[in-house]
Design a protein around this motif. Structure first.
Motif, mmCIF file in Angstrom:
data_model
loop_
_atom_site.group_PDB
_atom_site.id
_atom_site.type_symbol
_atom_site.label_atom_id
_atom_site.label_comp_id
_atom_site.label_asym_id
_atom_site.label_seq_id
_atom_site.Cartn_x
_atom_site.Cartn_y
_atom_site.Cartn_z
ATOM 1 N N ILE A 149 5.932 3.419 1.034
ATOM 2 C CA ILE A 149 4.748 2.607 1.309
ATOM 3 C C ILE A 149 4.354 2.785 2.771
ATOM 4 N N VAL A 150 3.068 2.574 3.036
ATOM 5 C CA VAL A 150 2.571 2.666 4.412
ATOM 6 C C VAL A 150 2.297 1.283 4.993
ATOM 7 N N VAL A 157 0.870 -1.165 0.000
ATOM 8 C CA VAL A 157 0.000 0.000 0.000
ATOM 9 C C VAL A 157 0.908 1.216 0.000
ATOM 10 N N TYR A 158 0.810 2.028 -1.054
ATOM 11 C CA TYR A 158 1.642 3.219 -1.193
ATOM 12 C C TYR A 158 1.138 4.333 -0.288
ATOM 13 N N ASP A 159 1.962 5.377 -0.150
ATOM 14 C CA ASP A 159 1.595 6.473 0.736
ATOM 15 C C ASP A 159 0.338 7.220 0.288
ATOM 16 N N GLU A 160 -0.084 7.064 -0.949
ATOM 17 C CA GLU A 160 -1.351 7.653 -1.414
ATOM 18 C C GLU A 160 -2.509 6.682 -1.216
ATOM 19 N N TYR A 161 -2.274 5.585 -0.505
ATOM 20 C CA TYR A 161 -3.262 4.536 -0.221
ATOM 21 C C TYR A 161 -3.731 3.811 -1.472
ATOM 22 N N GLN A 162 -2.884 3.766 -2.486
ATOM 23 C CA GLN A 162 -3.138 2.941 -3.653
ATOM 24 C C GLN A 162 -2.346 1.657 -3.470
ATOM 25 N N THR A 163 -2.867 0.562 -3.988
ATOM 26 C CA THR A 163 -2.181 -0.714 -3.837
ATOM 27 C C THR A 163 -1.449 -1.082 -5.116
ATOM 28 N N TYR A 210 -2.059 -8.132 7.008
ATOM 29 C CA TYR A 210 -1.570 -6.808 6.645
ATOM 30 C C TYR A 210 -0.677 -6.250 7.748
ATOM 31 N N GLN A 216 0.865 -2.637 8.947
ATOM 32 C CA GLN A 216 0.935 -1.192 8.803
ATOM 33 C C GLN A 216 2.261 -0.767 9.416
#
Length: 65
Positions: free
Chosen positions: A29-30, A6-12, A38, A40
């Motif tokens: 990534i976050v 999960v990238y920092d823009e919350y896209q996977t 998962y 975090q």
């Protein structure tokens, strides 16, 4: 092996496993998915970030008596 992140823009997306450490260090990534669920990054343990394992060690060689 590909790992879902999960990238920092919350896209996977999916990345090769050898890129994971660099993405974590660069804070690109976050979180990411592993076999037990998962992770975090601000809240869960990740590779080499500490902790001691007190269970059975499969990699340890038994000494012959």
């Amino acid at each position: 092996m590909m790992i879902r992140v999960v990238y920092d823009e919350y896209q996977t997306g999916k990345v090769h496993d050898y890129l994971l450490d660099a993405l974590i260090m660069q804070r690109k990534i976050v979180g990411f998915f592993r076999s037990d669920g998962y992770v975090q990054l601000d809240h869960g343990p990740v590779r080499g970030s500490g902790g001691q394992y007190h269970g059975h060690d499969r990699r340890r060689m038994l000494k012959a008596a």
